[in-house]
Enzyme design. Structure first.
Site, PDB file in Angstrom:
ATOM      1  N   ARG A 115       0.813  -1.244   0.000  1.00 44.99           N
ATOM      2  CA  ARG A 115       0.000   0.000   0.000  1.00 44.99           C
ATOM      3  C   ARG A 115       0.829   1.268   0.000  1.00 44.99           C
ATOM      4  NH1 ARG A 115      -3.823  -2.840   3.406  1.00 44.99           N
ATOM      5  NH2 ARG A 115      -5.389  -3.648   1.981  1.00 44.99           N
ATOM      6  N   LYS A 137       3.094  11.673 -11.492  1.00 42.47           N
ATOM      7  CA  LYS A 137       2.407  10.654 -12.295  1.00 42.47           C
ATOM      8  C   LYS A 137       3.278   9.409 -12.324  1.00 42.47           C
ATOM      9  CE  LYS A 137      -0.351  13.367 -15.547  1.00 42.47           C
ATOM     10  NZ  LYS A 137      -0.518  13.762 -16.962  1.00 42.47           N
ATOM     11  N   GLU A 179      10.122  18.029 -25.012  1.00 46.64           N
ATOM     12  CA  GLU A 179       9.337  18.480 -23.849  1.00 46.64           C
ATOM     13  C   GLU A 179       9.722  19.923 -23.477  1.00 46.64           C
ATOM     14  OE1 GLU A 179       6.800  16.856 -22.755  1.00 46.64           O
ATOM     15  OE2 GLU A 179       7.159  14.781 -23.366  1.00 46.64           O
ATOM     16  N   LYS A 214       6.860  23.291 -15.099  1.00 50.82           N
ATOM     17  CA  LYS A 214       6.020  22.121 -14.820  1.00 50.82           C
ATOM     18  C   LYS A 214       5.523  22.161 -13.376  1.00 50.82           C
ATOM     19  CE  LYS A 214       5.154  17.329 -15.024  1.00 50.82           C
ATOM     20  NZ  LYS A 214       5.366  16.037 -15.622  1.00 50.82           N
ATOM     21  N   GLU A 224      -4.634  16.872 -12.635  1.00 49.33           N
ATOM     22  CA  GLU A 224      -5.049  17.093 -14.026  1.00 49.33           C
ATOM     23  C   GLU A 224      -6.570  17.192 -14.196  1.00 49.33           C
ATOM     24  OE1 GLU A 224      -2.437  15.326 -17.141  1.00 49.33           O
ATOM     25  OE2 GLU A 224      -4.334  14.801 -18.095  1.00 49.33           O
ATOM     26  N   ARG A 228      -3.552  21.430 -15.830  1.00 51.29           N
ATOM     27  CA  ARG A 228      -2.421  20.517 -16.075  1.00 51.29           C
ATOM     28  C   ARG A 228      -2.496  19.863 -17.456  1.00 51.29           C
ATOM     29  NH1 ARG A 228       0.506  16.143 -12.037  1.00 51.29           N
ATOM     30  NH2 ARG A 228       1.946  15.337 -13.609  1.00 51.29           N
ATOM     31  N   ASN A 232      -0.032  18.350 -21.942  1.00 48.88           N
ATOM     32  CA  ASN A 232      -0.231  17.386 -23.020  1.00 48.88           C
ATOM     33  C   ASN A 232      -0.222  18.050 -24.393  1.00 48.88           C
ATOM     34  OD1 ASN A 232      -0.680  14.903 -21.452  1.00 48.88           O
ATOM     35  ND2 ASN A 232      -2.386  16.079 -20.616  1.00 48.88           N
ATOM     36  N   HIS A 235       0.781  16.086 -27.340  1.00 45.51           N
ATOM     37  CA  HIS A 235       0.787  14.677 -26.935  1.00 45.51           C
ATOM     38  C   HIS A 235      -0.433  13.898 -27.426  1.00 45.51           C
ATOM     39  CE1 HIS A 235       4.047  15.981 -24.410  1.00 45.51           C
ATOM     40  NE2 HIS A 235       4.208  14.794 -23.886  1.00 45.51           N
ATOM     41  N   HIS A 239       0.986  10.890 -28.952  1.00 40.39           N
ATOM     42  CA  HIS A 239       0.844   9.543 -28.366  1.00 40.39           C
ATOM     43  C   HIS A 239       0.261   8.563 -29.374  1.00 40.39           C
ATOM     44  CE1 HIS A 239       1.014  10.525 -23.776  1.00 40.39           C
ATOM     45  NE2 HIS A 239       2.186  10.218 -24.265  1.00 40.39           N
ATOM     46  N   HIS A 256       9.812   8.960 -28.011  1.00 36.38           N
ATOM     47  CA  HIS A 256       8.674   9.725 -27.492  1.00 36.38           C
ATOM     48  C   HIS A 256       8.759  11.173 -27.995  1.00 36.38           C
ATOM     49  CE1 HIS A 256       5.627  11.120 -24.668  1.00 36.38           C
ATOM     50  NE2 HIS A 256       6.454  12.067 -24.266  1.00 36.38           N
TER      51      HIS A 256
HETATM   52  N1  GLY Z   1       3.623  14.541 -18.736  1.00 36.20           N
HETATM   53  C1  GLY Z   1       2.503  15.334 -18.491  1.00 36.20           C
HETATM   54  C2  GLY Z   1       2.205  15.517 -17.040  1.00 36.20           C
HETATM   55  O1  GLY Z   1       3.008  15.175 -16.207  1.00 36.20           O
HETATM   56  O2  GLY Z   1       1.155  15.994 -16.704  1.00 36.20           O
END
Ligand code: GLY
Length: 352
Positions: A115, A137, A179, A214, A224, A228, A232, A235, A239, A256
């Site tokens: 956990r 993330k 990025e 960031k 997000e 946030r 993207n 992306h 993606h 990427h």
């Molecule tokens: N890579 C996008 C974010 O961390 O929100």
């Protein structure tokens, strides 16, 4: 470089960061330390880490295979099993030493093991320094679908040591640069200007500024729900392209950053069609991206499967593909929609 403070943790730079790590370890009195590496970082980064990090705690190294195709739940199972065999408990610390696969997967493994145990990120690629390791993330891919399984979980600290960049290829550095270009277009155009000008750039300054941007976005919207989503930019189509190239055996793999760079060209095109983003800037972006990354051939037949993959994007709601678009540089709009015809047109524009 000055320390950047995130919500519950800090991002430390340079060699002094290893002293911060030593303090964290003694303050929390961890029972044991696990270092997650891949074949490359074990050979090229772990020796530096061990040279700079002083501790009397037992350290166990857990090695996984390098590469996005290993960023899956099977690899997590392997790591959880090894940790269990080696007696990891709730007071163990996991240190991730590697690129985005290691920091994303390692953060997920740590935050779900018993956990949740503490983890520290030490990104070794440009991409993971400026993006993947920062912002909480964590997760893994589901088949070719990127980052479909994961949780938000913050590390105890992040160490940014640009010396590790000497261990990665120029292509990897270019991948991370996408990025930084992203932060440039959405928040600070100077970053984009510096990269597209052929001047010698100060990479540590670019990394620091990117993380500052960031971090500000994540502080405002950690999970997000809104702003946030700007991270993207490029992306949504990127993606789709990345997953498509990953799953097509006849295609040469792309990084990427190369995929995101293509995505930024296409989404700049959408921005000019849906918002008022100037056409001149769309052309300027296309030219700069092709100068840096070269041109990737996307055939007519590739476009529909790319759009099909985009339908799995985590930002989509009610089956509608969701975009971040630009009104102008440093002026973005989240939750934009585009018709499939227009998306198709934007990919054809990149290809033209
Ligand atoms: N890579 C996008 C974010 O961390 O929100």
């Amino acid at each position: 470089m000055t320390t950047i403070n995130a919500t519950t943790y800090s991002i430390h730079f340079d060699e002094k960061a290893y002293h911060e790590l030593a303090s964290l370890v003694s303050k929390n009195n961890y029972s044991s330390i696990f270092v997650l590496v891949d074949d490359n970082t074990l050979e090229h980064c772990y020796p530096r880490f061990m040279q700079l990090f002083a501790t009397d705690k037992p350290i166990e190294v857990i090695q996984i295979e390098a590469g996005e195709i290993h960023k899956n739940i099977e690899t997590c199972m392997g790591v959880w099993n090894v940790m269990t065999e080696l007696g990891a408990d709730r007071k163990s610390l996991l240190i991730t030493l590697g690129g985005g696969v290691i920091t994303d997967l390692g953060g997920f493994v740590a935050s779900t093991f018993k956990r949740g145990i503490d983890f520290v990120n030490i990104p070794t690629t440009l991409l993971s320094m400026v993006d993947a390791s920062v912002g909480g993330k964590t997760g893994v891919d589901l088949g070719v679908l990127k980052n479909q399984i994961g949780v938000f979980a913050n590390p105890e600290m992040i160490i940014i040591d640009a010396e590790y960049l000497h261990t990665v290829s120029t292509r990897e550095i270019r991948s991370g640069t996408a990025e930084i270009i992203k932060y440039g277009m959405t928040h600070d155009i100077e970053l984009f200007n510096e990269i597209r000008g052929n001047d010698q750039v100060n990479i540590v300054d670019l990394i620091h500024r990117s993380i500052e941007i960031k971090n500000e976005v994540v502080l405002e919207d950690p999970k997000e729900q809104g702003v946030r989503k700007v991270l993207n930019w490029g992306h949504t189509i990127g993606h789709g392209v990345e997953s498509y190239f990953l799953e097509s055996p006849e295609k040469e793999a792309i990084t990427h950053g190369e995929a995101i760079a293509i995505g930024m060209v296409c989404e700049a095109y959408l921005s000019s069609k849906i918002l008022d983003f100037p056409k001149k800037k769309v052309l300027e972006i296309k030219e700069a991206i092709i100068n840096i990354y070269g041109k990737v051939a996307i055939n007519e037949d590739d476009i529909q499967p790319i759009i099909a993959l985009m339908k799995h994007d985590k930002k989509n709601i009610n089956g509608e593909i969701n975009f971040v678009l630009l009104n102008d540089y440093e002026d973005f709009k989240i939750n934009c929609k585009a018709s499939e015809d227009l998306i198709q047109e934007s990919i054809a524009f990149y290809n033209s």
